[in-house]
Scaffold this active site. Structure first.
Site, PDB file in Angstrom:
ATOM      1  N   GLU A  12       0.813  -1.211   0.000  1.00  0.00           N
ATOM      2  CA  GLU A  12       0.000   0.000   0.000  1.00  0.00           C
ATOM      3  C   GLU A  12       0.848   1.264   0.000  1.00  0.00           C
ATOM      4  O   GLU A  12       0.358   2.348  -0.285  1.00  0.00           O
ATOM      5  CB  GLU A  12      -0.979  -0.002   1.171  1.00  0.00           C
ATOM      6  CG  GLU A  12      -0.351  -0.129   2.548  1.00  0.00           C
ATOM      7  CD  GLU A  12      -0.098   1.217   3.197  1.00  0.00           C
ATOM      8  OE1 GLU A  12      -0.716   2.200   2.803  1.00  0.00           O
ATOM      9  OE2 GLU A  12       0.750   1.260   4.098  1.00  0.00           O
ATOM     10  N   GLN A 102       0.631   3.563  18.519  1.00  0.00           N
ATOM     11  CA  GLN A 102       0.751   2.165  18.114  1.00  0.00           C
ATOM     12  C   GLN A 102       2.157   1.809  17.648  1.00  0.00           C
ATOM     13  O   GLN A 102       2.524   0.634  17.633  1.00  0.00           O
ATOM     14  CB  GLN A 102      -0.279   1.852  17.029  1.00  0.00           C
ATOM     15  CG  GLN A 102      -1.699   1.780  17.563  1.00  0.00           C
ATOM     16  CD  GLN A 102      -2.704   1.379  16.504  1.00  0.00           C
ATOM     17  OE1 GLN A 102      -2.558   1.698  15.332  1.00  0.00           O
ATOM     18  NE2 GLN A 102      -3.749   0.681  16.920  1.00  0.00           N
ATOM     19  N   HIS A 288     -10.319  -3.140   9.924  1.00  0.00           N
ATOM     20  CA  HIS A 288      -9.258  -2.269  10.420  1.00  0.00           C
ATOM     21  C   HIS A 288      -8.531  -2.865  11.627  1.00  0.00           C
ATOM     22  O   HIS A 288      -7.302  -2.796  11.724  1.00  0.00           O
ATOM     23  CB  HIS A 288      -9.833  -0.896  10.773  1.00  0.00           C
ATOM     24  CG  HIS A 288     -10.350  -0.146   9.579  1.00  0.00           C
ATOM     25  ND1 HIS A 288     -11.673  -0.154   9.223  1.00  0.00           N
ATOM     26  CD2 HIS A 288      -9.706   0.598   8.642  1.00  0.00           C
ATOM     27  CE1 HIS A 288     -11.841   0.562   8.130  1.00  0.00           C
ATOM     28  NE2 HIS A 288     -10.669   1.022   7.748  1.00  0.00           N
ATOM     29  N   LEU A 289      -9.278  -3.463  12.545  1.00  0.00           N
ATOM     30  CA  LEU A 289      -8.635  -4.097  13.693  1.00  0.00           C
ATOM     31  C   LEU A 289      -7.782  -5.280  13.243  1.00  0.00           C
ATOM     32  O   LEU A 289      -6.710  -5.532  13.805  1.00  0.00           O
ATOM     33  CB  LEU A 289      -9.686  -4.560  14.705  1.00  0.00           C
ATOM     34  CG  LEU A 289      -9.143  -5.213  15.979  1.00  0.00           C
ATOM     35  CD1 LEU A 289      -8.254  -4.252  16.755  1.00  0.00           C
ATOM     36  CD2 LEU A 289     -10.282  -5.713  16.859  1.00  0.00           C
ATOM     37  N   ALA A 290      -8.240  -6.001  12.229  1.00  0.00           N
ATOM     38  CA  ALA A 290      -7.480  -7.153  11.725  1.00  0.00           C
ATOM     39  C   ALA A 290      -6.062  -6.755  11.345  1.00  0.00           C
ATOM     40  O   ALA A 290      -5.093  -7.451  11.665  1.00  0.00           O
ATOM     41  CB  ALA A 290      -8.207  -7.757  10.521  1.00  0.00           C
ATOM     42  N   ASP A 291      -5.940  -5.647  10.679  1.00  0.00           N
ATOM     43  CA  ASP A 291      -4.640  -5.134  10.263  1.00  0.00           C
ATOM     44  C   ASP A 291      -3.753  -4.827  11.466  1.00  0.00           C
ATOM     45  O   ASP A 291      -2.565  -5.137  11.495  1.00  0.00           O
ATOM     46  CB  ASP A 291      -4.880  -3.880   9.407  1.00  0.00           C
ATOM     47  CG  ASP A 291      -3.637  -3.056   9.190  1.00  0.00           C
ATOM     48  OD1 ASP A 291      -2.564  -3.644   9.047  1.00  0.00           O
ATOM     49  OD2 ASP A 291      -3.759  -1.824   9.152  1.00  0.00           O
ATOM     50  N   GLN A 292      -4.360  -4.255  12.497  1.00  0.00           N
ATOM     51  CA  GLN A 292      -3.588  -3.762  13.641  1.00  0.00           C
ATOM     52  C   GLN A 292      -3.211  -4.843  14.651  1.00  0.00           C
ATOM     53  O   GLN A 292      -2.339  -4.632  15.493  1.00  0.00           O
ATOM     54  CB  GLN A 292      -4.375  -2.645  14.326  1.00  0.00           C
ATOM     55  CG  GLN A 292      -4.552  -1.424  13.445  1.00  0.00           C
ATOM     56  CD  GLN A 292      -5.649  -0.503  13.913  1.00  0.00           C
ATOM     57  OE1 GLN A 292      -5.819  -0.285  15.107  1.00  0.00           O
ATOM     58  NE2 GLN A 292      -6.428   0.018  12.978  1.00  0.00           N
ATOM     59  N   HIS A 313      -3.632  -2.902   3.243  1.00  0.00           N
ATOM     60  CA  HIS A 313      -2.882  -2.554   4.456  1.00  0.00           C
ATOM     61  C   HIS A 313      -2.457  -3.821   5.195  1.00  0.00           C
ATOM     62  O   HIS A 313      -1.322  -3.923   5.674  1.00  0.00           O
ATOM     63  CB  HIS A 313      -3.744  -1.698   5.386  1.00  0.00           C
ATOM     64  CG  HIS A 313      -3.714  -0.246   5.086  1.00  0.00           C
ATOM     65  ND1 HIS A 313      -4.494   0.320   4.115  1.00  0.00           N
ATOM     66  CD2 HIS A 313      -3.000   0.770   5.623  1.00  0.00           C
ATOM     67  CE1 HIS A 313      -4.273   1.616   4.072  1.00  0.00           C
ATOM     68  NE2 HIS A 313      -3.361   1.919   4.963  1.00  0.00           N
TER      69      HIS A 313
END
Length: 344
Positions: A12, A102, A288-292, A313
Site C-alpha cells: 500500500e 501504536q 481495520h482491527l485485523a490489520d492492527q 494494508h
C-alpha cells in the site's frame, strides 16, 4: 554495520510500512534503512505524524537516526535499548496520535517497568484509527494478551484543528500471550441489543448528530439499540458518528467522520454500509482491527482470528513483519467473504 533495507513503496506504500519497520527494528535490534517512504501518497515522504512516530521510537530506545526531517523519503535508524519512563510527544497538527502510540506501545509493553506517555495532536481525523477505536476495540484485545493500559483523555482533536491531548499508562508484561478471536458477535446474542449508536459533536448543532442516529437506526433496523449525542469542547468544529457492537472480548467500532458539504444522513449511511458488510460475514474482527492485531500477535508468537477480505494494508503489514520475524502468517478464505488468519 549491516542494514536491513525496507522499501516504503511496497504494497500500500503508506506510513504503515515505516511504523511497523520502526517497531520491529527496535524489538529485534535490527538497524534499518527505509527508502521510498510513503511513495504511493499524494504527498510522499515524512509528514509530521510520521516524523513524530520515528522520533518517538528513537527517543524511547536512545537510537540513532539519519534523515529524520520533514519531507524526507529515506531514513537510516539504528536502535538502542528500550527505556521505560515518562514521555511527551506533540505532533503539532491534526495528525494521528493513535498511530504514533501504536508505533511505540509494543516497545513499552515489553519494557522492564511502567511508562506514562502524553500525546498531543489529532484523535479523530477519519483517515486513521480514532482514540475511541484504540480504547474500546484495540486495547481490550491487548489486555487479553496480558497487557494492561489506561487511557486518560484531556481533550479530543478533530481534523483539521487538532488540539487533542491524552495520556497512556502502560503496565508492561514479560511476554504477550496468543489470543483467538473466532466467534462472530451473532453467536453472543441479539445484535441490536449489543449495538450502540453515538454521535460525537464539537461546535456544531446537535441536530446533525440526531439525524445521524435516526438514519442509522432506520437503515440497520435497530429500534432497541441505545444511542447518544455527545458534545465536546475542542479547538475546532468536528463530528464523528460511530456504531459500536459489543462482543465477548472487545467492541467492534465503525466510524465515519463528518465533512463539510456531506449530509448527516450520508455520513450515517457510509458508516452503516461497513457495519452491514461485517455482520453479513459473521466474522469476529472487522477489517481495520485485523490489520492492527498482526504485530502484537507476531510478537506473542501465535494467535488467530476470523475477518472479512484482507485489505492491502493488512497484506502489506504481513510482508513487512516477515522481513523481521521468522513466523508463519497464513491467510485463508474459508468461505465467501469469510477469512481466517493464523499467526505462528
Amino acid at each position: 554495520m549491516s542494514w536491513l533495507v525496507i522499501d516504503g513503496a511496497q504494497g500500500e506504500g503508506g506510513g504503515q510500512v515505516l511504523r511497523t519497520a520502526m517497531t520491529l527494528s527496535v524489538l529485534t535490534q535490527t538497524p534499518i534503512e527505509v527508502i521510498n517512504i510513503r511513495a504511493n501518497r499524494n504527498k510522499p515522504g515524512l509528514l509530521r505524524q510520521h516524523l513524530t512516530s520515528v522520533n518517538a521510537a528513537r527517543e524511547i530506545c536512545n537510537g540513532t537516526l539519519e534523515g529524520g526531517v520533514l519531507g524526507s523519503s529515506r531514513i537510516k535508524f539504528s536502535p538502542g535499548k528500550v527505556k521505560s519512563g515518562d514521555y511527551h510527544f506533540v505532533i503539532g497538527t491534526a495528525g494521528s496520535t493513535v498511530l504514533v502510540c501504536q508505533t511505540i506501545l509494543p516497545l513499552l509493553a515489553l519494557a522492564d517497568s511502567p511508562s506514562r506517555v502524553t500525546f498531543e495532536g489529532g484523535t479523530h481525523n477519519g483517515m486513521s484509527p480514532s482514540l475511541c477505536f484504540f480504547n474500546e476495540s484495540y486495547l481490550p484485545v491487548l489486555k487479553a494478551m496480558g497487557l494492561n493500559c489506561r487511557v486518560q483523555i484531556s481533550s479530543l482533536g478533530f481534523y483539521p484543528a487538532g488540539g487533542g491531548k491524552w495520556q497512556l499508562t502502560v503496565e508492561p508484561t514479560m511476554s504477550l500471550k496468543p489470543v483467538e478471536l473466532l466467534t462472530s458477535v451473532e453467536a453472543v446474542g441479539q445484535i441490536q441489543k449489543q449495538g450502540h449508536l453515538s454521535a460525537l459533536m464539537s461546535a456544531l448543532p446537535d441536530v446533525i448528530g440526531q439525524k445521524e442516529v435516526t438514519e442509522a437506526r432506520k437503515l440497520l433496523g435497530w429500534d432497541e439499540a441505545t444511542a447518544d449525542v455527545l458534545r465536546f469542547k475542542t479547538n475546532g468544529p468536528g463530528n464523528s458518528f460511530q456504531v459500536k457492537i459489543k462482543g465477548a472480548l472487545h467492541t467492534s467500532l465503525f466510524e465515519q467522520v463528518g465533512q463539510f458539504g456531506v449530509s448527516a444522513e450520508r455520513v450515517a449511511k457510509r458508516c452503516v454500509g461497513r457495519v452491514k458488510k461485517f455482520l453479513k460475514a459473521e466474522v469476529a474482527v472487522e477489517q481495520h482491527l485485523a490489520d492492527q492485531l498482526l504485530v502484537p500477535m507476531a510478537l506473542a508468537g501465535g494467535g488467530q482470528f476470523t475477518t472479512t477480505q484482507p485489505s492491502l494494508h493488512m497484506t502489506t503489514n504481513i510482508d513487512v513483519i516477515k522481513q523481521f520475524l521468522s513466523i508463519d502468517i497464513n491467510v485463508v478464505e474459508v468461505d465467501s467473504g469469510f477469512w481466517q488468519v493464523k499467526v505462528g
